[in-house]
Design a protein around this motif. Sequence first.
Motif, PDB file in Angstrom:
ATOM      1  N   THR A 105       0.837  -1.200   0.010  1.00  0.00           N
ATOM      2  CA  THR A 105      -0.047  -0.208   0.084  1.00  0.00           C
ATOM      3  C   THR A 105       0.722   1.365   0.042  1.00  0.00           C
ATOM      4  O   THR A 105       0.594   2.315  -0.634  1.00  0.00           O
ATOM      5  CB  THR A 105      -0.867   0.110   1.214  1.00  0.00           C
ATOM      6  N   LYS A 267      -6.646  -3.356 -13.685  1.00  0.00           N
ATOM      7  CA  LYS A 267      -7.569  -2.750 -12.750  1.00  0.00           C
ATOM      8  C   LYS A 267      -6.812  -1.708 -11.901  1.00  0.00           C
ATOM      9  O   LYS A 267      -7.399  -0.754 -11.381  1.00  0.00           O
ATOM     10  CB  LYS A 267      -7.898  -4.030 -12.013  1.00  0.00           C
ATOM     11  N   TYR A 268      -5.491  -2.224 -11.631  1.00  0.00           N
ATOM     12  CA  TYR A 268      -4.585  -1.150 -10.975  1.00  0.00           C
ATOM     13  C   TYR A 268      -4.547   0.172 -11.517  1.00  0.00           C
ATOM     14  O   TYR A 268      -4.681   1.354 -10.966  1.00  0.00           O
ATOM     15  CB  TYR A 268      -3.248  -1.750 -10.714  1.00  0.00           C
ATOM     16  N   ASP A 271      -8.364   1.731 -11.349  1.00  0.00           N
ATOM     17  CA  ASP A 271      -8.834   2.044 -10.129  1.00  0.00           C
ATOM     18  C   ASP A 271      -8.010   2.857  -9.199  1.00  0.00           C
ATOM     19  O   ASP A 271      -8.388   3.394  -8.172  1.00  0.00           O
ATOM     20  CB  ASP A 271      -9.319   0.662  -9.303  1.00  0.00           C
ATOM     21  N   TYR A 272      -6.612   2.821  -9.332  1.00  0.00           N
ATOM     22  CA  TYR A 272      -5.797   3.505  -8.947  1.00  0.00           C
ATOM     23  C   TYR A 272      -5.063   4.658  -9.462  1.00  0.00           C
ATOM     24  O   TYR A 272      -5.195   5.713  -9.460  1.00  0.00           O
ATOM     25  CB  TYR A 272      -4.804   2.578  -7.863  1.00  0.00           C
ATOM     26  N   ALA A 275      -7.282   6.888 -11.026  1.00  0.00           N
ATOM     27  CA  ALA A 275      -8.443   7.453 -10.321  1.00  0.00           C
ATOM     28  C   ALA A 275      -8.322   8.783  -9.965  1.00  0.00           C
ATOM     29  O   ALA A 275      -7.397   9.433  -9.726  1.00  0.00           O
ATOM     30  CB  ALA A 275      -8.616   6.510  -9.171  1.00  0.00           C
ATOM     31  N   ARG A 280     -11.641   6.523  -4.088  1.00  0.00           N
ATOM     32  CA  ARG A 280     -11.606   5.384  -4.884  1.00  0.00           C
ATOM     33  C   ARG A 280     -10.265   4.679  -4.580  1.00  0.00           C
ATOM     34  O   ARG A 280     -10.064   3.554  -4.602  1.00  0.00           O
ATOM     35  CB  ARG A 280     -11.811   5.850  -6.251  1.00  0.00           C
ATOM     36  N   ARG A 281      -9.307   5.551  -4.544  1.00  0.00           N
ATOM     37  CA  ARG A 281      -7.857   4.861  -4.372  1.00  0.00           C
ATOM     38  C   ARG A 281      -7.923   4.176  -3.043  1.00  0.00           C
ATOM     39  O   ARG A 281      -7.191   3.055  -2.890  1.00  0.00           O
ATOM     40  CB  ARG A 281      -6.678   5.964  -4.321  1.00  0.00           C
ATOM     41  N   TYR A 284      -9.383   0.696  -3.445  1.00  0.00           N
ATOM     42  CA  TYR A 284      -8.244   0.015  -4.168  1.00  0.00           C
ATOM     43  C   TYR A 284      -7.458  -0.734  -3.371  1.00  0.00           C
ATOM     44  O   TYR A 284      -6.920  -1.777  -3.283  1.00  0.00           O
ATOM     45  CB  TYR A 284      -7.767   0.496  -5.249  1.00  0.00           C
ATOM     46  N   LYS A 285      -6.938   0.264  -2.315  1.00  0.00           N
ATOM     47  CA  LYS A 285      -5.708  -0.262  -1.627  1.00  0.00           C
ATOM     48  C   LYS A 285      -6.226  -1.186  -0.661  1.00  0.00           C
ATOM     49  O   LYS A 285      -5.592  -2.270  -0.110  1.00  0.00           O
ATOM     50  CB  LYS A 285      -5.340   0.920  -0.772  1.00  0.00           C
ATOM     51  N   GLU A 287      -8.858  -3.450  -1.118  1.00  0.00           N
ATOM     52  CA  GLU A 287      -9.091  -4.399  -1.977  1.00  0.00           C
ATOM     53  C   GLU A 287      -7.797  -5.458  -1.941  1.00  0.00           C
ATOM     54  O   GLU A 287      -7.686  -6.387  -2.088  1.00  0.00           O
ATOM     55  CB  GLU A 287      -9.671  -4.069  -3.304  1.00  0.00           C
ATOM     56  N   CYS A 288      -6.522  -4.444  -2.263  1.00  0.00           N
ATOM     57  CA  CYS A 288      -5.305  -5.159  -2.542  1.00  0.00           C
ATOM     58  C   CYS A 288      -4.956  -6.013  -1.298  1.00  0.00           C
ATOM     59  O   CYS A 288      -4.367  -6.977  -1.234  1.00  0.00           O
ATOM     60  CB  CYS A 288      -4.373  -4.013  -2.954  1.00  0.00           C
TER      61      CYS A 288
END
Length: 404
Positions: A105, A267-268, A271-272, A275, A280-281, A284-285, A287-288
């Motif tokens: 992250t 997706k990275y 979504d990041y 973004a 939203r970022r 994503y973090k 989710e990762c």
Amino acid sequence: MTRAILLLSFSIAVATTSFAQTDSTVVDKIKLERDSQLKDMNNKLKQNEDEIKSLKAELTGINTNETKKKLSAMENLQVALDSRLAILEKTPKVRVSLNGQLAFTELLSIQRDVQPADLFLTSQQFFSQLGNISNIQQYKDFNDWKSEYDKWYSKKGGGEQMFEFLNSSLSLVSNVANKVPLYGSVVQTVSSGVSSLVMTFGKTDRELKSLTPAMLRILNIASQFEQQKSVIDHEWDAITNELNQLQLENQDLLSQQLAYYGLDTAKYRRDYFLATLDSRREVYKNECRMAIARKIVAMEGDSLTKGKWQGQIETFMYKVQSLRMRFGQLTARMMININRYSELIGDYSDSSKFPPAFTAKVAELNRTLDLVKDKFGKSFNPAKYIEDSAVMYIESNASGDVGI
């Protein structure tokens, strides 16, 4: 202009909890979970140690002919020892798993571009003004002299080798499009050449002769300023090269980790990287980190990867930490270099020592430089960044028994 671009458009961003509230949420959750789990394990380890001491004492006190009681005590002691071993085996796995999530992250935060439009425009204005200080054509003393000189040259100077050489050198320093630095041999040639030329003037050249001292003064002062500025510029070039290298290493490390954890690159980016909202970022973090946790569980359950994943993740961890530390050090150097402009401006702001037209333009730099320093200070805190990087894997609530 390259310094403005360096300050604001390089693709390495601030990634510490002290810089951006939105970036701190997932990081804080990981640290909280890590510290809580390790503290719990440390407490269990201490309880287990007390239990083992008690069982050993109990075993010592049992009479040798009390076989059944002694066997029971030995069994209990073995269970306690097995529990201790399990805790000792589990602790580093929990630590590496959560610090691996933390490393990824933080790496994402490093990768994100910094693109504050107002900061870019502010620095752009400052560096444009700064570069314009040594534009000799903007000063009346030079333009008045050059106008008279051109008249003189058209009548008397053309055709003679010495005058041709001087005229060529003058063209170089006075034409901004030539991009010749206003210091060094070319300026020395103009200064000495004009001084020698003045000695040849007669009564008919009185106007040009009277304008020459003021022209030479503004030329030499502008040249001296540009030479000192070039020292600061050279440091920017060194910083730029290191930042470019750091960016390449950062991208390579991110690609490695995306592949290792089985995270989708598209997706990275969607979504990041691309973004526009911090929220939203942040999603994503999170989710990762959950995907990484699942991946580690799967690797631990696979006989081919069991026990091997820790070393790889630790390698990732310390590479990320190294990148963060180096970036913090580079931002510290950037801040020092920005402050060196304040010193430069101060050195040339005294109108009793330098031409007022020159010092007035130098003084104008203060306002835009203050804006750059203010914006930079709000975006970066190098000392805090370096400090946070040094302790990023140290749990704050667990005792030293469980360490990093």
